[in-house]
Scaffold this motif. Sequence first.
Motif, PDB file in Angstrom:
ATOM      1  N   ARG A  70     -57.987  83.183  29.001  1.00  0.00           N
ATOM      2  CA  ARG A  70     -57.826  83.097  30.286  1.00  0.00           C
ATOM      3  C   ARG A  70     -57.370  84.332  31.146  1.00  0.00           C
ATOM      4  NH1 ARG A  70     -52.718  80.076  30.236  1.00  0.00           N
ATOM      5  NH2 ARG A  70     -53.186  79.231  27.969  1.00  0.00           N
ATOM      6  N   GLN A  71     -56.816  85.216  30.381  1.00  0.00           N
ATOM      7  CA  GLN A  71     -56.714  86.372  31.128  1.00  0.00           C
ATOM      8  C   GLN A  71     -57.962  87.240  31.388  1.00  0.00           C
ATOM      9  OE1 GLN A  71     -53.727  88.367  28.543  1.00  0.00           O
ATOM     10  NE2 GLN A  71     -51.949  87.478  29.872  1.00  0.00           N
ATOM     11  N   SER A  72     -58.913  87.187  30.322  1.00  0.00           N
ATOM     12  CA  SER A  72     -60.377  87.790  30.510  1.00  0.00           C
ATOM     13  C   SER A  72     -61.152  87.245  31.617  1.00  0.00           C
ATOM     14  CB  SER A  72     -61.034  88.162  29.354  1.00  0.00           C
ATOM     15  OG  SER A  72     -61.304  86.800  28.717  1.00  0.00           O
ATOM     16  N   LEU A  73     -60.768  85.871  31.863  1.00  0.00           N
ATOM     17  CA  LEU A  73     -61.609  85.502  32.863  1.00  0.00           C
ATOM     18  C   LEU A  73     -60.952  85.582  34.141  1.00  0.00           C
ATOM     19  CD1 LEU A  73     -63.394  82.897  33.459  1.00  0.00           C
ATOM     20  CD2 LEU A  73     -61.300  81.226  33.398  1.00  0.00           C
ATOM     21  N   ALA A  74     -59.824  85.856  34.104  1.00  0.00           N
ATOM     22  CA  ALA A  74     -58.998  86.381  35.501  1.00  0.00           C
ATOM     23  C   ALA A  74     -59.629  87.587  35.808  1.00  0.00           C
ATOM     24  CB  ALA A  74     -57.438  86.041  35.549  1.00  0.00           C
ATOM     25  N   VAL A  75     -59.869  88.508  34.985  1.00  0.00           N
ATOM     26  CA  VAL A  75     -60.116  89.806  35.153  1.00  0.00           C
ATOM     27  C   VAL A  75     -61.846  89.791  35.710  1.00  0.00           C
ATOM     28  CG1 VAL A  75     -61.041  92.012  33.950  1.00  0.00           C
ATOM     29  CG2 VAL A  75     -58.827  91.025  33.359  1.00  0.00           C
ATOM     30  N   ILE A  76     -62.369  88.851  35.074  1.00  0.00           N
ATOM     31  CA  ILE A  76     -63.978  88.738  35.458  1.00  0.00           C
ATOM     32  C   ILE A  76     -63.770  88.259  36.926  1.00  0.00           C
ATOM     33  CG2 ILE A  76     -65.860  87.551  35.489  1.00  0.00           C
ATOM     34  CD1 ILE A  76     -65.308  87.894  32.144  1.00  0.00           C
ATOM     35  N   GLN A  77     -63.071  87.273  37.276  1.00  0.00           N
ATOM     36  CA  GLN A  77     -62.930  86.401  38.493  1.00  0.00           C
ATOM     37  C   GLN A  77     -62.518  87.474  39.496  1.00  0.00           C
ATOM     38  OE1 GLN A  77     -60.924  82.935  37.908  1.00  0.00           O
ATOM     39  NE2 GLN A  77     -62.736  81.676  37.927  1.00  0.00           N
ATOM     40  N   SER A  78     -61.539  88.255  39.419  1.00  0.00           N
ATOM     41  CA  SER A  78     -61.082  89.138  40.380  1.00  0.00           C
ATOM     42  C   SER A  78     -62.188  90.253  40.560  1.00  0.00           C
ATOM     43  CB  SER A  78     -59.451  89.769  39.891  1.00  0.00           C
ATOM     44  OG  SER A  78     -59.701  90.329  38.668  1.00  0.00           O
ATOM     45  N   ALA A  79     -62.885  90.662  39.363  1.00  0.00           N
ATOM     46  CA  ALA A  79     -64.033  91.681  39.556  1.00  0.00           C
ATOM     47  C   ALA A  79     -65.013  91.131  40.410  1.00  0.00           C
ATOM     48  CB  ALA A  79     -64.339  92.232  38.343  1.00  0.00           C
ATOM     49  N   TYR A 121     -60.229  96.362  36.937  1.00  0.00           N
ATOM     50  CA  TYR A 121     -59.280  95.084  37.031  1.00  0.00           C
ATOM     51  C   TYR A 121     -58.420  94.553  35.885  1.00  0.00           C
ATOM     52  CZ  TYR A 121     -61.134  94.501  41.491  1.00  0.00           C
ATOM     53  OH  TYR A 121     -61.380  94.675  42.878  1.00  0.00           O
ATOM     54  N   ARG A 122     -58.733  95.588  34.539  1.00  0.00           N
ATOM     55  CA  ARG A 122     -58.195  95.102  33.419  1.00  0.00           C
ATOM     56  C   ARG A 122     -56.929  95.660  33.305  1.00  0.00           C
ATOM     57  NH1 ARG A 122     -59.686  92.656  29.108  1.00  0.00           N
ATOM     58  NH2 ARG A 122     -61.896  92.819  29.492  1.00  0.00           N
ATOM     59  N   ARG A 123     -55.630  94.876  32.739  1.00  0.00           N
ATOM     60  CA  ARG A 123     -54.515  95.391  32.689  1.00  0.00           C
ATOM     61  C   ARG A 123     -54.199  95.617  31.271  1.00  0.00           C
ATOM     62  NH1 ARG A 123     -55.248  92.739  37.153  1.00  0.00           N
ATOM     63  NH2 ARG A 123     -53.923  93.055  39.232  1.00  0.00           N
ATOM     64  N   GLY A 124     -54.122  96.683  30.771  1.00  0.00           N
ATOM     65  CA  GLY A 124     -53.776  96.820  29.313  1.00  0.00           C
ATOM     66  C   GLY A 124     -54.637  96.431  28.412  1.00  0.00           C
ATOM     67  N   LYS A 125     -54.646  96.722  27.159  1.00  0.00           N
ATOM     68  CA  LYS A 125     -55.872  96.573  26.193  1.00  0.00           C
ATOM     69  C   LYS A 125     -55.581  95.033  25.772  1.00  0.00           C
ATOM     70  CE  LYS A 125     -55.474 100.953  24.079  1.00  0.00           C
ATOM     71  NZ  LYS A 125     -54.622 101.753  23.225  1.00  0.00           N
TER      72      LYS A 125
END
Lengths: 614, 444
Positions: free
Chosen positions: A143-152, A117-121
Amino acid sequence: MDGKSDVKDKRKMQYQKLRRYFIDDKDCREKDSSHQTQKDFVNDTLVFTPYLDHKLHNKIERWNKKKRWMKDPPEGKQFKSSHGHQNEKVQQQKEFRKKLDPFPGDAPVSQEKIKKYRRGKKLQSTKTRSKLESYKLIEKEERQSLAVIQSARSELLLQEEAGFLEVEEGEDITELTQYDIADVVDITSAQKFFELNLNEFGPYRVNYTRNGRFLLLGGAAGHIASIDWLTKKLLCEINVMETIHDAKWLHQETMFAVAQKQWTYIYDNQGIEIHCLKILDSVLRLEFLPYHFLLASSNSKGYLSYIDVSVGKKVAGISTGLGRLDVMCQNPNNAIICMGHPGGTVTMWSPNVKEPLVKMLCHRAGVRAIAVDHTGQYMVTSSIDRTMKIWDLRTYKIMQSYKLGGGGGHLAFSQRGLIAAGIGNIVEVYNDCINNTMTVPYMMHQLQSTVHGLQFCPYEDVLGVGHGAGFSSLIIPGAGEANYDALEANPFQTKKQRQEAEVKLLLEKIQPEMIHLDAGRIGQMDVKTYHENIEKLQVSRPNKIKFEPKYKMKGKSKGLHKEHRKKGVVEKEKTQFIRDKLKQKQRVDKEKEHTQSQTCGTKSVLDRFIKSAQ
Amino acid sequence: MRIKVLCRNPDDYLRETKRDIHRVPRNYDPGLHPFEANREYVRALNATKLERVFAKPFLGSLDGHRDGVHCMCKHPRSPSVLLSGACDGEVRIWNLAKKKCMSQVQAHEGFVQGICSVPDGSSFLTCGTDKIIKQWRLSPEGLIYSDPVSTTLGKTVFQGIDHHWSANTFATSGEQVDIWEEDRSEPVRSFTWGVDSINYIKFNPVERHILGGCASDRSIILYDMRGSTPLRKVILKLRSNALAWNPMEAFVFTVANEDYNLYTFDMRNLAMPLSMHMDHVSAVMDVDYSPTGREFVSAGYDKCLRIFPVDKSHSREIYHTKRMQRVSVVRWSLDNKFIISGSDEMNLRIWKAHASEKLGALKPREKTAFNYNEKLKEKFAHHPQIRRIARHRHVPKMIYNATKELRTIKKSQKKKEANRRAHSKPGTVPMVAEKKKSIVEDVD
């Protein structure tokens, strides 16, 4: 009248009784007397009252019970209402829960899922000019890394699981026929294997809509049929009495484009001709880019053209000069059109550039088919020399090369990375053949005649094959994406939803200028322009030239004349300075290139296609 | 052989009844969402365009005054009530929701120089060129009683008046700054510094004993109500017309200056303004902060209003109409939604604080859509196409030409300074920050 008065009397009595009851209840409370009196009244009222009074009585009785209990509670139990005690209780409950929960906190998410789910580095540094901006950046990153974890984590909510096929040792997977599979699976799935015998007007080209619900068949002899293939309901069926080279759905099941002998036509879902596109003549292959509303077509004269179907205008026309273009596919990830050529090369095109963006030599013989997977990472090509090669589109390097039983005339990628190849009248499906070298095909199916069109149905475990004798729908377990996103493509779309989706799609139409090899380009920093601007600032200016014109006689040293002479000299100096600078730069660039080519030890086959090397 | 084929049960994907909402299963796998960035960009572009399409800030005008509007005051308790005083001595009370004048009173002879409300909103004070301070009571329905509660005759002409934020004291400015108590007819305290008159006075809403004033000797003076002498003074190149305290940051205030600019100062360091706000092409007449303290609005003699973010030197918005003349007074409503301006041609005008904002209650879906669009606009704000659309404003020809002219003037001045620097002994023509140039002297 009498009846009425009777009823009135009855009600009056009831009312009085009730009142008495209330009064006495109050008295009871005051007197703290036993429930003996109460009971009497209860019995009394019960005689009269219908439902409502009964309810009331129950309520009151419950209340009295509670009161009694409060006054002299049974032994061992005590009524407490102090806050401190409640807090204690809550604390106890919490501790109890803590003890019970062997895995406190959030459930861990696997790194693999997060990677998906990660987009870019992640940002390398958060250094900025001001401290506040730096904090903002850090916060944003968090916030972005939180969004990644949540979507995962939200993967847990997905309803379906993908299909699979496993055989025990000793069983030969290639001997497994569609009939065997259809016997084993449930009835609804079994119905997905079917064959349409259409001997007269074949061979057929196949196309599914983006949600996988509708099927379009285009027979070479002019037969067009669109079907809701799950229910087997025919939407329309016509014969255009002309050769058909290709047929493709447009953005929804309401319209499709057909490449006919001379021109390209657009029909609606009832088979009524809406448009005749005379700007697209003798088209061999069609591709529709749904997010750009572009219909790309390649014709027999080597002409690639793009038409914006939302406004009906030609966006770009490119004369490729590469001969007959009958091998074409799109990269669904970046809307780049890939074309295969008889010389063994594959070229990639965008409507904004008149030259191919990429030109790669894939085979030593003519390319017969290409397919790109939906993530845009892998490309598979097949050639007349019976090879099938898989390429990594990020590095343009080969990943696998296979020798097939025959030249694969048609290729298709499924959503979950399966590859189907049509070899003569045989369809082979390969699984896990990109990162690992496979030895045996996943599935095989023999048809009555040669394959003419192949496509995996999106969101279904189905492969549609068009051939000389009609159409076959084959069950390929594990081909389709199990969980669809209803806002992207919805197989269970209602008419209203379809109409709304159409409006949304049109509002979000991406302009053709934004087509680029790197689809996420727009979200990235424009480093190039930045550097160019910096360079522009750094270009040194010519020094000021001090030049005083000589004094000349005969009125040539009047103010204006003198100024003109001065200007001429200064300008000359300036241009000379710029010329020198440019020359110097060219020299430096050349040297750099030279050293680079020498230092690069490993030479790639594709180096010959680099422009400057030629 | 183990086999599983995808087979979806329609019951899991279709709604049960027609009254139900549709089921929308989501899958956030990036592979299923191609062109994410591109589509977001298109959405941002659409949102920006829509914002400009819906930018209709003018809500209506309130007419009734028979002379130019000279001062205005918000009701401290009710956001829909506004008081305004005109150049002919008339005071009117308006209901903004109904766009109606509730009542009027001939308060003074000559100008109503200042108007301010008592903190509980039950009465208000006016002062005029007739050297009189009058206190008026408001009825519960919001009408003015025609007879003043009290009338105080001063010795000099009053130019401004402001009430303390909580106590029953008020301050007037004129030849000197006087501190009054409501029940006394003589000022409790008087401050003088120099001989020039003070044309504007304002209490600090947070540090409530601090006052800021603008004097006609081009200075800005700070007073402490508890002390006997003024605190500090800074002299600018031109006169300041009005002053507004930031309601969220006690020590920050902004002045509207005659040199077409506004200056934001930190009270603790008056030697250099925090920032200079340009864009007006004529003298700035009035300034008022939004209740959030993030933005302020200014009224210009160039017939327009401008809205500035506190930390930006250029305005984010310009409001103008063909019929609006010199704007003399402006206020930002206490619900942060409206701006009210009073101008020379006897009208009050109501504007939206955010030009494209939808008024009225929003449905949750609307709200989320607006929030999403806001975020998108923010994300793609630096893309040239989007920035161009978001920044574009149509301005009257007069302002357009004046801006152009000002630009050339500034350019030539800059060039001249650079030339001077280049041709003088190094160090003799120092570099001075643009915002510091207008400061003449900081006096303690």
